[in-house]
Write a protein that holds these residues in place. Structure first.
Motif, PDB file in Angstrom:
ATOM      1  N   PRO A  40       0.834  -1.204   0.000  1.00  0.00           N
ATOM      2  CA  PRO A  40       0.000   0.000   0.000  1.00  0.00           C
ATOM      3  C   PRO A  40       0.874   1.261   0.000  1.00  0.00           C
ATOM      4  N   ASN A  41       0.387   2.291  -0.673  1.00  0.00           N
ATOM      5  CA  ASN A  41       1.056   3.618  -0.685  1.00  0.00           C
ATOM      6  C   ASN A  41       2.478   3.570  -1.229  1.00  0.00           C
ATOM      7  N   SER A  42       2.761   2.680  -2.194  1.00  0.00           N
ATOM      8  CA  SER A  42       4.157   2.559  -2.650  1.00  0.00           C
ATOM      9  C   SER A  42       4.378   2.968  -4.110  1.00  0.00           C
ATOM     10  N   VAL A  43       3.316   3.111  -4.908  1.00  0.00           N
ATOM     11  CA  VAL A  43       3.489   3.376  -6.350  1.00  0.00           C
ATOM     12  C   VAL A  43       3.386   4.874  -6.637  1.00  0.00           C
ATOM     13  N   SER A  44       4.380   5.411  -7.349  1.00  0.00           N
ATOM     14  CA  SER A  44       4.323   6.826  -7.752  1.00  0.00           C
ATOM     15  C   SER A  44       3.513   6.996  -9.037  1.00  0.00           C
ATOM     16  N   PHE A  45       3.776   6.096 -10.002  1.00  0.00           N
ATOM     17  CA  PHE A  45       3.089   6.214 -11.298  1.00  0.00           C
ATOM     18  C   PHE A  45       2.676   4.826 -11.784  1.00  0.00           C
ATOM     19  N   GLY A  46       1.368   4.625 -11.903  1.00  0.00           N
ATOM     20  CA  GLY A  46       0.837   3.376 -12.467  1.00  0.00           C
ATOM     21  C   GLY A  46       0.350   3.634 -13.875  1.00  0.00           C
ATOM     22  N   PHE A  47       0.610   2.659 -14.770  1.00  0.00           N
ATOM     23  CA  PHE A  47       0.235   2.807 -16.184  1.00  0.00           C
ATOM     24  C   PHE A  47      -0.320   1.474 -16.660  1.00  0.00           C
ATOM     25  N   SER A  48      -1.289   1.524 -17.546  1.00  0.00           N
ATOM     26  CA  SER A  48      -1.758   0.283 -18.166  1.00  0.00           C
ATOM     27  C   SER A  48      -2.297   0.593 -19.541  1.00  0.00           C
ATOM     28  N   ALA A  49      -1.949  -0.220 -20.530  1.00  0.00           N
ATOM     29  CA  ALA A  49      -2.438  -0.005 -21.896  1.00  0.00           C
ATOM     30  C   ALA A  49      -3.090  -1.261 -22.448  1.00  0.00           C
ATOM     31  N   THR A  50      -4.283  -1.096 -22.979  1.00  0.00           N
ATOM     32  CA  THR A  50      -4.963  -2.110 -23.783  1.00  0.00           C
ATOM     33  C   THR A  50      -5.000  -3.464 -23.069  1.00  0.00           C
ATOM     34  N   ALA A  51      -5.255  -3.454 -21.766  1.00  0.00           N
ATOM     35  CA  ALA A  51      -5.244  -4.703 -20.995  1.00  0.00           C
ATOM     36  C   ALA A  51      -6.448  -4.857 -20.076  1.00  0.00           C
ATOM     37  N   MET A  52      -6.991  -3.746 -19.587  1.00  0.00           N
ATOM     38  CA  MET A  52      -7.986  -3.861 -18.511  1.00  0.00           C
ATOM     39  C   MET A  52      -9.417  -4.024 -19.032  1.00  0.00           C
ATOM     40  N   HIS A  53      -9.542  -4.470 -20.292  1.00  0.00           N
ATOM     41  CA  HIS A  53     -10.872  -4.775 -20.837  1.00  0.00           C
ATOM     42  C   HIS A  53     -11.221  -6.247 -20.616  1.00  0.00           C
ATOM     43  N   TRP A  54     -10.232  -7.049 -20.160  1.00  0.00           N
ATOM     44  CA  TRP A  54     -10.515  -8.474 -19.914  1.00  0.00           C
ATOM     45  C   TRP A  54     -11.258  -8.616 -18.602  1.00  0.00           C
ATOM     46  N   LEU A  55     -12.363  -9.365 -18.615  1.00  0.00           N
ATOM     47  CA  LEU A  55     -13.204  -9.519 -17.424  1.00  0.00           C
ATOM     48  C   LEU A  55     -12.625 -10.581 -16.495  1.00  0.00           C
ATOM     49  N   SER A  56     -12.937 -10.459 -15.205  1.00  0.00           N
ATOM     50  CA  SER A  56     -12.379 -11.403 -14.231  1.00  0.00           C
ATOM     51  C   SER A  56     -13.147 -12.721 -14.240  1.00  0.00           C
ATOM     52  N   GLU A  57     -14.412 -12.680 -14.671  1.00  0.00           N
ATOM     53  CA  GLU A  57     -15.185 -13.932 -14.769  1.00  0.00           C
ATOM     54  C   GLU A  57     -16.274 -13.770 -15.815  1.00  0.00           C
ATOM     55  N   SER A  58     -16.840 -14.909 -16.226  1.00  0.00           N
ATOM     56  CA  SER A  58     -17.861 -14.860 -17.274  1.00  0.00           C
ATOM     57  C   SER A  58     -19.195 -14.393 -16.702  1.00  0.00           C
ATOM     58  N   PRO A  59     -19.826 -13.397 -17.347  1.00  0.00           N
ATOM     59  CA  PRO A  59     -21.157 -12.987 -16.905  1.00  0.00           C
ATOM     60  C   PRO A  59     -22.249 -13.876 -17.514  1.00  0.00           C
ATOM     61  N   GLY A  60     -21.906 -15.075 -17.945  1.00  0.00           N
ATOM     62  CA  GLY A  60     -22.898 -15.977 -18.546  1.00  0.00           C
ATOM     63  C   GLY A  60     -22.696 -16.040 -20.050  1.00  0.00           C
TER      64      GLY A  60
END
Ligand SMILES: C[S@@+](CC[C@H](N)C(=O)[O-])C[C@H]1O[C@@H](n2cnc3c(N)ncnc32)[C@H](O)[C@@H]1O
Length: 345
Positions: A118-138
């Protein structure tokens, strides 16, 4: 379900690199605004093999070093355990020779889990990755991608899952960001006209419809079973700008309560580099191979998990053939949402 980009990811994804490059101005703004201190941790969530972001991290590390020459810098590349994390380590290591000789680390964990203290990251970045879902909605009954399915019930289920996942991701990041830290997300999205990756409003064919047509054809020919057909769902979702901003506009959301705030947002369109090249050189064979490989890099695991490698290979062999038969009907244009956030100091 295991998500994995195909090997040689960065060689096959020129478009993803252009999407990262289009966010480099905001990445530099983010590090410019960091408080002065003797150490900064920077992290790239969902980095794949790290090759597409080498240029971005060159710039960010150089810029931060110029601003804060006495600070030690640590760059962490994050992706799933199933990723080619050896290649990621090698691409991160390309940064080591540049001053101030940063420390580089690989975090082989899901971004749906905490990555660092906790409280350790100055700059977080993410590209073209966070559209994947954690589980199937059916299941989807009539398509391989919900946004092209026209299925209102499925759309509701996928939207709810996507918002739950996005809030969970932002909650995790809001905990690991240090006060005054910055987060920049560059995500596949839907624009105000409903366009998204592979759907450019009808200028060319909807790539998701084409993938589905091929998958349906394999079921009709009984190469795959009806159950395998239904399991061949691409489990991702391209959110609208409003959906991306929602947890930051809701004062009762966990990320908001942890101090995460919206600084700025914009939608950026990136034209398909393979199509742009074909427009000038007319080399249809190279276009069909290159475009097929980039589509395969993010969709193959969905078909291979549902029906095995041979069925997945058949999809891309047919896809390449279809592109070659009508090249002017094809393009993979990107719609990306950039969201700059800060954690209150
Ligand atoms: C299309 S690639 C993007 C890679 C790189 N950021 C880029 O823009 O070129 C998406 C990456 O997200 C990763 N990914 C998907 N779900 C993830 C998760 N839950 N945790 C970490 N990485 C994940 C995949 O393994 C893949 O490498």
């Amino acid at each position: 379900m295991a998500i994995a980009m195909t090997t040689g990811y960065s060689a096959q994804t020129e478009g993803a690199r252009l999407c990262i490059d289009a966010a480099s101005d905001w990445a530099l703004t983010c590090v410019e605004q960091l408080p002065h201190q003797n150490h900064h941790v920077l992290i790239d969530y969902g980095a794949a093999d790290g090759g597409t972001a080498v240029g971005l991290w060159n710039q960010v590390l150089d810029h931060l070093h110029t601003q804060q020459p006495n600070a030690h810098l640590t760059l962490i590349g994050n992706d799933l355990p199933s990723n080619d994390n050896i290649a990621l380590a090698a691409n991160l290591a390309l940064q080591i020779p540049r001053p101030p000789k940063p420390t580089v680390l690989v975090s082989a964990r899901s971004f749906y889990e905490p990555s660092v203290a906790p409280n350790s990251v100055s700059f977080g970045f993410s590209a073209t990755a966070m559209h994947w879902l954690s589980e199937s909605p059916g299941p989807l009954h009539n398509h391989t991608h919900v946004l092209a399915s026209g299925d209102a019930d499925a759309m509701q289920r996928f939207t709810a899952q996507a918002l739950k996942d996005w809030t969970a991701i932002l909650e995790l990041r809001s905990r690991e960001l240090q006060p005054g830290g910055r987060l920049l997300t560059v995500n596949l999205s839907r624009d105000s006209e409903g366009r998204y990756l592979g759907h450019n409003g009808g200028e060319t064919r909807n790539v998701h419809d084409e993938l589905h047509r091929i998958w349906r054809g394999l079921a009709d020919e009984e190469v795959i079973s009806e159950e395998q057909y239904r399991n061949g769902t691409i489990l991702n979702f391209y959110k609208s700008p409003e959906e991306f901003m929602a947890p930051l506009k809701d004062a009762s959301s966990a990320p908001y309560r942890n101090g995460l705030r919206l600084v700025d947002e914009r939608t950026v369109h990136v034209r398909c580099p393979y199509r742009q090249r074909w427009n000038t050189d007319g080399d249809t064979a190279a276009f069909a191979t290159g475009l097929m490989a980039t589509i395969r890099s993010w969709s193959r695991h969905s078909f291979a998990n549902a029906a095995g490698d041979a069925a997945a290979d058949a999809v891309y062999q047919r896809l390449e053939q279809r592109i070659a038969e009508a090249p002017s009907d094809w393009s993979l244009d990107y719609v990306e949402h950039h969201q700059m956030m800060e954690k209150l100091a």
